[in-house]
Design an enzyme around this catalytic site. Sequence first.
Site, PDB file in Angstrom:
ATOM      1  CD  GLN A 119     -20.205 -19.251 -18.976  1.00  0.00           C
ATOM      2  OE1 GLN A 119     -19.270 -19.919 -19.372  1.00  0.00           O
ATOM      3  NE2 GLN A 119     -21.469 -19.653 -19.117  1.00  0.00           N
TER       4      GLN A 119
ATOM      5  CD  GLU B 267     -23.812 -26.189 -23.684  1.00  0.00           C
ATOM      6  OE1 GLU B 267     -23.474 -24.985 -23.629  1.00  0.00           O
ATOM      7  OE2 GLU B 267     -23.019 -27.132 -23.469  1.00  0.00           O
TER       8      GLU B 267
HETATM    9 FE   FE2 Z   1     -19.080 -24.176 -25.349  1.00  0.00          FE
END
Ligand code: FE2
Length: 428
Positions: free
Chosen positions: A157, A218
């Site tokens: 992350q 994203e």
């Molecule tokens: Fe995701």
Amino acid sequence: MLDLLVINARLHNKKELMQIACKEGKILGVSPQIDAKTLQTQTLQTIDAEGYFVTPPFVDSHLHLDGTLSLGLPHLNQSGTLLEGIKIWGELKPTLTHETIKARAKKLLHWSIAKGNLVIRSHVDTSDPCLMAVDVLLELRHEMKEFIDLQLVAFPQNGVLRSTTGMATLTSSLDKGVDVVGGIPHFERTMADGQTSVRLLCELAEQRGLMVDMHCDESDDPHSRHIEALTFETQRLGLQGRVAGSHLTSMHSMDNYYVSKLLPLMAEAKMNCICNPLVNMSIQGRHDTYPKRRGLMRVPELLDARINVSLGHDDVMDPWYPMGTHDMLEVAHMGAHALHMTGIDQQAALFDAITVNGAKTLNLENYGLEPGCNADMVILQASSKQEAIRLRPARLFVIRRGKIISRMEKAKATVTIGAEDVTVDFCP
Ligand code: FE2
């Protein structure tokens, strides 16, 4: 002895109602009338599907089980953006315990089974130096394996280069048994670092014989083009068919000419694409005024280019998405609207994106309703793929390896008009 015989089953590719015989966890035969010799053996259980639609189980190609059902902890996402979600997740992580992650994830898996999702690819954050969430989900994968297939992706992350320990902790999670190499190139400090991360992570996957599934582009930034590097590395390292690009939302805003070059390259690399309509409809375009972009990858064009596309729920009641019951038919329903895929064949394609295409993305074996496949299936209170998406109906029976693991009552309403009671099932 047969474990299970399903009769009067409606299958998408057969005109007649079918019988499905299951033995020792596998499908033994699918036929309008299973032969007498097979039926002479004792049958443990028979289900009358009453002409309802039977499908292989739903596959969620993209979920985050470690943060699931944590909505509001420590506070709600006010802006609705991806970046505020990441910030809240960063605040929540130090407060998590083994027990709380496990209890929430397990509860979610119960919802999944009830909704007929028996295969899930879940990302697990590998940024934490003690890898607590990794240990929890590995434990859960083992404990629940009789009921659900859980494939885990090592998801850095905080970025493998942006964080000094990112690559080391991701590698440790693979040593512990995480299945797939993840990444987040658009979150690295520069475009160049993003590209380097793609190269390093694909090389790691190639060395270990693992699949790759990256959170890729994203972003609403049309210049976020890490999918190009992911496609290139897939081709260079011979990973065709074993790599997935998740989200790919910048593709929505890319220049058309650039996309016309990109798609054939992705097809050549046998790239799998995972679209998350519920969550990306919610978090993309938040920096726009009007008109606001919707930020989903170009699914109809990808399918036209013969690129495999599957769908994911992504989040359920967490810092990024406040809603959801983990219903993959809800994901397909949103996809039909947001992707302009309301045509009859397009709806069928969306149903495939939550079943067979997901199985292809995850490289599953023995998936389907053919003889020799695992005896896993769902009986829906619907008659077709399209009706399933329209109604998001009751999952009457969820069957795993020839055993019923979930039942749901049929949905119907009784409307009283004066002295008359009318039964409503929402079917014309
Ligand atoms: Fe995701």
